[in-house]
Design a protein around this motif. Structure first.
Motif, PDB file in Angstrom:
ATOM      1  N   THR A 120      -6.635   0.282  -4.895  1.00  0.00           N
ATOM      2  CA  THR A 120      -6.008  -0.893  -4.274  1.00  0.00           C
ATOM      3  C   THR A 120      -6.958  -1.586  -3.293  1.00  0.00           C
ATOM      4  OG1 THR A 120      -4.953   0.433  -2.531  1.00  0.00           O
ATOM      5  CG2 THR A 120      -3.663  -0.006  -4.542  1.00  0.00           C
ATOM      6  N   GLU A 180      -4.195   1.934  -0.184  1.00  0.00           N
ATOM      7  CA  GLU A 180      -3.074   2.872  -0.082  1.00  0.00           C
ATOM      8  C   GLU A 180      -3.514   4.318   0.118  1.00  0.00           C
ATOM      9  OE1 GLU A 180      -0.652   2.159  -3.529  1.00  0.00           O
ATOM     10  OE2 GLU A 180      -0.107   0.156  -2.847  1.00  0.00           O
ATOM     11  N   ASP A 195      -5.199  -3.322   0.093  1.00  0.00           N
ATOM     12  CA  ASP A 195      -4.145  -2.461   0.629  1.00  0.00           C
ATOM     13  C   ASP A 195      -4.655  -1.078   1.029  1.00  0.00           C
ATOM     14  OD1 ASP A 195      -2.281  -4.485   0.264  1.00  0.00           O
ATOM     15  OD2 ASP A 195      -1.768  -3.789  -1.746  1.00  0.00           O
ATOM     16  N   GLN A 206      -4.130  -8.231  -6.737  1.00  0.00           N
ATOM     17  CA  GLN A 206      -4.043  -7.856  -5.331  1.00  0.00           C
ATOM     18  C   GLN A 206      -3.721  -9.057  -4.459  1.00  0.00           C
ATOM     19  OE1 GLN A 206      -7.356  -4.486  -6.105  1.00  0.00           O
ATOM     20  NE2 GLN A 206      -7.545  -5.522  -4.176  1.00  0.00           N
TER      21      GLN A 206
END
Length: 106
Positions: free
Chosen positions: A48, A39, A37, A105
């Protein structure tokens, strides 16, 4: 370019070409790889983009710095091969790298 294989926790593989000098994280984001991700955008502040790199690649990447190691303490599923993919720059030596994402994840 280096061919990198990203493996989702469920075993789904994504093999993509990533430009040398790009982070493993940016290679995933640029190719819409699920499970990374990022982030924080690669600023080493969220974990992440946690991956497992495999022992066979340890000598081909720079060692994790103290700040990265400290952040990994808060990630799920950490093991001795855990890294933040934002901190691994792709080199020609990493052609064929296989990274896997932790279950959290998935």
């Amino acid at each position: 370019m280096a061919k990198i294989t990203y493996v989702e926790y469920d075993g789904t593989e994504h093999v993509v070409d990533v430009p040398v000098g790009t982070s493993v994280m940016k290679g995933a984001i640029g190719n819409n790889i699920p499970g990374i991700d990022a982030e924080c955008g690669g600023n080493r502040s969220c974990a992440t983009c946690h991956i497992h790199g495999g022992v066979q690649w340890r000598d081909k990447v720079e060692e994790a710095k103290e700040a990265e190691q400290a952040l990994l303490e808060y990630a799920d599923g950490v093991d001795e091969d855990s890294r933040l993919s934002c901190q691994i720059l792709v080199t020609a030596e990493l052609d064929g790298l296989v990274v896997t994402m932790p279950e959290s994840q998935g």
